[in-house]
Design a protein around this motif. Sequence first.
Motif, PDB file in Angstrom:
ATOM      1  N   LYS A 231      76.449  18.630  62.685  1.00 37.00           N
ATOM      2  CA  LYS A 231      76.495  18.383  61.250  1.00 37.00           C
ATOM      3  C   LYS A 231      76.129  16.917  61.007  1.00 37.00           C
ATOM      4  O   LYS A 231      76.537  16.030  61.750  1.00 37.00           O
ATOM      5  CB  LYS A 231      77.879  18.687  60.679  1.00 37.00           C
ATOM      6  N   PHE A 232      75.374  16.706  59.932  1.00 37.96           N
ATOM      7  CA  PHE A 232      74.871  15.379  59.627  1.00 37.96           C
ATOM      8  C   PHE A 232      75.547  14.847  58.361  1.00 37.96           C
ATOM      9  O   PHE A 232      75.076  15.072  57.242  1.00 37.96           O
ATOM     10  CB  PHE A 232      73.351  15.412  59.451  1.00 37.96           C
ATOM     11  N   ALA A 253      68.342  18.972  51.535  1.00 45.46           N
ATOM     12  CA  ALA A 253      69.034  19.903  52.428  1.00 45.46           C
ATOM     13  C   ALA A 253      69.790  20.960  51.633  1.00 45.46           C
ATOM     14  O   ALA A 253      69.779  22.156  51.973  1.00 45.46           O
ATOM     15  CB  ALA A 253      69.986  19.137  53.338  1.00 45.46           C
ATOM     16  N   LYS A 254      70.431  20.537  50.565  1.00 49.89           N
ATOM     17  CA  LYS A 254      71.175  21.477  49.725  1.00 49.89           C
ATOM     18  C   LYS A 254      70.236  22.494  49.078  1.00 49.89           C
ATOM     19  O   LYS A 254      70.516  23.701  49.065  1.00 49.89           O
ATOM     20  CB  LYS A 254      71.953  20.708  48.669  1.00 49.89           C
ATOM     21  N   GLY A 259      73.169  22.972  53.228  1.00 43.92           N
ATOM     22  CA  GLY A 259      74.268  22.097  52.843  1.00 43.92           C
ATOM     23  C   GLY A 259      75.376  22.018  53.873  1.00 43.92           C
ATOM     24  O   GLY A 259      76.029  20.984  54.002  1.00 43.92           O
ATOM     25  N   GLU A 260      75.599  23.088  54.625  1.00 45.17           N
ATOM     26  CA  GLU A 260      76.639  23.048  55.657  1.00 45.17           C
ATOM     27  C   GLU A 260      76.244  22.126  56.800  1.00 45.17           C
ATOM     28  O   GLU A 260      77.105  21.500  57.430  1.00 45.17           O
ATOM     29  CB  GLU A 260      76.925  24.457  56.174  1.00 45.17           C
ATOM     30  N   ARG A 261      74.957  22.029  57.093  1.00 45.87           N
ATOM     31  CA  ARG A 261      74.472  21.103  58.123  1.00 45.87           C
ATOM     32  C   ARG A 261      74.526  19.651  57.643  1.00 45.87           C
ATOM     33  O   ARG A 261      74.673  18.736  58.449  1.00 45.87           O
ATOM     34  CB  ARG A 261      73.028  21.434  58.472  1.00 45.87           C
ATOM     35  N   PHE A 262      74.353  19.455  56.336  1.00 44.42           N
ATOM     36  CA  PHE A 262      74.295  18.127  55.744  1.00 44.42           C
ATOM     37  C   PHE A 262      75.423  17.983  54.716  1.00 44.42           C
ATOM     38  O   PHE A 262      75.187  18.021  53.512  1.00 44.42           O
ATOM     39  CB  PHE A 262      72.950  17.904  55.054  1.00 44.42           C
ATOM     40  N   PRO A 263      76.660  17.808  55.177  1.00 36.49           N
ATOM     41  CA  PRO A 263      77.778  17.705  54.230  1.00 36.49           C
ATOM     42  C   PRO A 263      77.655  16.473  53.346  1.00 36.49           C
ATOM     43  O   PRO A 263      77.200  15.413  53.781  1.00 36.49           O
ATOM     44  CB  PRO A 263      79.005  17.581  55.149  1.00 36.49           C
ATOM     45  N   ILE A 287      69.790   9.950  59.678  1.00 39.69           N
ATOM     46  CA  ILE A 287      70.250  11.310  59.950  1.00 39.69           C
ATOM     47  C   ILE A 287      70.765  11.323  61.383  1.00 39.69           C
ATOM     48  O   ILE A 287      69.992  11.213  62.335  1.00 39.69           O
ATOM     49  CB  ILE A 287      69.124  12.344  59.779  1.00 39.69           C
ATOM     50  N   ILE A 288      72.065  11.428  61.540  1.00 39.48           N
ATOM     51  CA  ILE A 288      72.687  11.326  62.850  1.00 39.48           C
ATOM     52  C   ILE A 288      73.955  12.170  62.870  1.00 39.48           C
ATOM     53  O   ILE A 288      74.692  12.211  61.883  1.00 39.48           O
ATOM     54  CB  ILE A 288      72.992   9.848  63.189  1.00 39.48           C
ATOM     55  N   GLU A 289      74.190  12.817  64.006  1.00 43.99           N
ATOM     56  CA  GLU A 289      75.388  13.634  64.113  1.00 43.99           C
ATOM     57  C   GLU A 289      76.631  12.766  64.271  1.00 43.99           C
ATOM     58  O   GLU A 289      76.671  11.851  65.088  1.00 43.99           O
ATOM     59  CB  GLU A 289      75.300  14.580  65.313  1.00 43.99           C
TER      60      GLU A 289
END
Length: 333
Positions: A231-232, A253-254, A259-263, A287-289
């Motif tokens: 997730k980012f 992303a949304k 959106g779940e990957r990019f909260p 963009i980083i985990e």
Amino acid sequence: MMKVLTTIISAAAIMLGSSCSGGSASAETKAEAGTFTEQGAFSADSAFSYVKAQTAMGPRVPGSEAHSACGDWLASRLQDFGADTVSITGTPVKAWDGTTLPVRNVFARYNADATTRILLVAHYDTRPWADHDPDPSKRLTPIDGANDGASGVGVLLEVARNLGMKRPEIGVDILLTDCEDYGARDDAQVADSEATWCLGTQQFVENLPYTAATMPRLGILLDMVGGKDAKFHQEYFSANYAPQPTARVWAMAKKMGLGERFPMSIGGAITDDHIPLLRAGIPTTDIIECANPSTGSFNPTWHTLSDNIDNIDPATLAAAGRVVLNVIYTEKP
């Protein structure tokens, strides 16, 4: 790769935009995604193959044969993918431990004459020491850097392949940076240790290839974008010092149903290649985990020998790459 500078800032304390939590937000994301027409043909398999090709060379520690071969291979790939110009630039630099390192930043340009530009960034060098490995006897061993290094580069190579097939309306620059991950080890007593990271990007900003009229409108850095189920979250410095690019990426992303990957919440405050770029006046988002936003920890493979191709998820690569590609294709001059 880099360090978390501070503990994670509470999402309740600092947020960018509206919170996306609960069932109503999820429904909204799906509704927006249904009205969005995705552009480009980002291939998760291709991106994964580029990551695998880098790791097959071995650790890309600056000064090694694998490092030199990787830089040449990256420049060749970008030429094959239709970049207008590709260059390898940099001068030797002395690291924190006294080692002289070659700096070989790979820089490619698409639509080189366009004044409206986006800068995409990832580092391709790898950590010389697995200094966070659970086995103390292995902590001086170089790492494969599949996630921390190769993943961001693999995504940008697949973005470049798409740009070669379908030119965007704006100019795009791709910077694959060197000597990002040679920062001081935790066991070293080094003053101003933050400055020992991101040496290639520090050189790049000292010799920016831009005029006032052609400075990039925004920058996007990709680092550790291949972890399983990653997730980012919005990186702290990005959200606060590059709010418009950060909002642009996370809103895209949304729209795309990611959106779940990019909260829409804050992750960590991180020393990474975007810091020199921010200081140079290029608003750059990272963009980083952030594997655990409450503690600021990275993916458990970070700076360990487990950072290998077996722990790379093509679906994660695709999520990051598709968002970046659609930011590019929807940006107008």
